[in-house]
Scaffold this motif. Structure first.
Motif, PDB file in Angstrom:
ATOM      1  N   ARG A 165      -6.507  -8.251   2.088  1.00 14.85           N
ATOM      2  CA  ARG A 165      -5.682  -7.007   1.729  1.00 14.85           C
ATOM      3  C   ARG A 165      -5.869  -6.489   0.525  1.00 14.85           C
ATOM      4  NH1 ARG A 165       0.430  -9.833   2.371  1.00 14.85           N
ATOM      5  NH2 ARG A 165       0.967  -8.250   1.425  1.00 14.85           N
ATOM      6  N   LYS A 166      -5.790  -7.734  -0.714  1.00 14.11           N
ATOM      7  CA  LYS A 166      -6.794  -6.868  -1.881  1.00 14.11           C
ATOM      8  C   LYS A 166      -7.674  -6.147  -1.603  1.00 14.11           C
ATOM      9  CE  LYS A 166      -6.108  -8.209  -6.612  1.00 14.11           C
ATOM     10  NZ  LYS A 166      -7.016  -7.258  -7.297  1.00 14.11           N
ATOM     11  N   LYS A 169      -6.292  -2.834  -0.292  1.00 16.40           N
ATOM     12  CA  LYS A 169      -5.696  -1.691  -1.080  1.00 16.40           C
ATOM     13  C   LYS A 169      -6.507  -1.149  -2.452  1.00 16.40           C
ATOM     14  CE  LYS A 169      -1.949  -2.912  -4.761  1.00 16.40           C
ATOM     15  NZ  LYS A 169      -0.952  -3.800  -5.337  1.00 16.40           N
ATOM     16  N   ASP A 170      -7.747  -2.175  -2.811  1.00 18.82           N
ATOM     17  CA  ASP A 170      -8.657  -2.060  -4.582  1.00 18.82           C
ATOM     18  C   ASP A 170      -9.296  -0.772  -3.847  1.00 18.82           C
ATOM     19  OD1 ASP A 170      -7.502  -3.510  -5.963  1.00 18.82           O
ATOM     20  OD2 ASP A 170      -9.277  -4.948  -5.709  1.00 18.82           O
ATOM     21  N   LEU A 291      -2.501 -13.363  -8.680  1.00 15.82           N
ATOM     22  CA  LEU A 291      -3.278 -12.852  -7.640  1.00 15.82           C
ATOM     23  C   LEU A 291      -1.557 -12.976  -6.606  1.00 15.82           C
ATOM     24  CD1 LEU A 291      -4.808 -11.435  -5.074  1.00 15.82           C
ATOM     25  CD2 LEU A 291      -4.806 -13.879  -4.303  1.00 15.82           C
ATOM     26  N   LEU A 295      -0.219  -8.971  -6.247  1.00 13.64           N
ATOM     27  CA  LEU A 295       0.108  -8.315  -4.910  1.00 13.64           C
ATOM     28  C   LEU A 295       2.493  -8.438  -4.366  1.00 13.64           C
ATOM     29  CD1 LEU A 295      -2.127  -9.958  -2.564  1.00 13.64           C
ATOM     30  CD2 LEU A 295      -2.271  -7.669  -3.256  1.00 13.64           C
TER      31      LEU A 295
END
Length: 303
Positions: A165-166, A169-170, A291, A295
């Motif tokens: 998910r990160k 997003k990134d 992390l 998030l």
């Protein structure tokens, strides 16, 4: 958007009865301080096939039973949340969590890390998260997932949820730019990709190694479009409610297990060849706490 396609069965709570919630609790009166209520309950979250995991962890439990002079009973829990709840309620003395699951176990259950899986050089082992797609799909990076369907492992998983998910997003994508479905586990996410049910899937290095060895995944037919930094392997933790002497004895016994004892479990964690279990502290998992903060994760993200 993200969809949860599995139902979390809290009611079962590892099949523990209300009576066990009382009789197995480490905080109340018992006989030996290092053998509370005549046994040590050891919970493990199901990162692979539960039946296979149970057989592998029984080897550890049997050896630990001899060293502790107390029966160690392994239970493969329903999910991260059930394990956290069980430790908080006193049903578990020991619990192995995924790295991110440990972050919430620290917060909600006071889980204290004892050991993790060492490599042949005696250093803390690690693994990586990844996102894979078929070579013929035209997907070549995370940004190419716009309008596509991505299979995630399970809610609250480090490599199967938070890190992919990160990565999304990134790459400048929002939840509305693609569909992210929870497949119910790492093997299930891989299967979703190989069966053609999704355009891409998270596949961590542990699941990848097992699937390749079993002939369930042909890497030449796929492309890895993203890979995470190394993630420290799962900590085995003890309840903060446990007797201090029990904690000390457990740490000593766990670090004295022969590598051959942990070999089967280490194989599922992509540690080959394994070394002895190594001591770990909260500091070893600081990147996971960072992390979670980055998030904005809460306990709702693992429940």
């Amino acid at each position: 958007m993200r969809h949860r396609i599995t139902t979390l069965a809290f009611a079962s709570l590892m099949g523990l009865s209300a009576a066990c919630l009382v009789s197995c609790a480490p905080g109340g009166a018992s006989g030996s301080p290092t053998c509370p209520y005549g046994k040590i309950a050891f919970g493990v979250e199901p990162y692979e096939n539960p039946k296979a995991l149970e057989a592998a962890y029984k080897t550890i439990a049997d050896d630990l039973t001899k060293k502790m002079d107390c029966p160690v009973k392994v239970q493969i829990v329903e999910d991260y949340s059930a394990e956290v709840l069980a430790m908080r309620n006193g049903s578990l003395v020991l619990g192995q969590f995924g790295p991110l699951g440990y972050v919430f176990a620290d917060e909600k259950a006071g889980a204290e890390p004892l050991v993790s899986f060492g490599d042949a050089e005696g250093k803390l082992s690690s693994y990586t998260a990844g996102i894979w797609a078929k070579k013929s799909s035209g997907i070549h990076d995370v940004a190419s997932l716009r309008g596509k369907q991505l299979a995630l492992g399970g809610v609250g998983s480090t490599s199967g949820d938070a890190l992919p998910r990160k990565a999304v997003k990134d790459a400048g994508l929002s939840d509305k730019d693609l569909t992210m479905d929870y497949a119910g586990g790492h093997p299930e996410a891989l299967m979703s990709l190989t069966n053609g049910a999704v355009d891409a899937a998270e596949i961590n290095s542990q699941t990848l190694a097992t699937a390749i060895s079993e002939g369930r995944f042909q890497p030449d037919d796929y492309v890895q479009i993203w890979k995470s930094d190394p993630i420290p392997n799962d900590p085995i933790t003890v309840s903060k409610k446990a007797n201090p002497e029990l904690k000390r004895k457990l740490r000593t016994a766990l670090t004295q297990l022969d590598p051959s004892t942990v070999k089967k479990v280490a194989g599922y964690l992509d540690v080959d060849p394994p070394g002895p279990l190594v001591r770990v502290t909260k500091q070893d998992y600081s990147a996971l706490f960072e992390l979670s903060a980055a998030l904005g994760l809460t306990t709702d993200d693992v429940e």
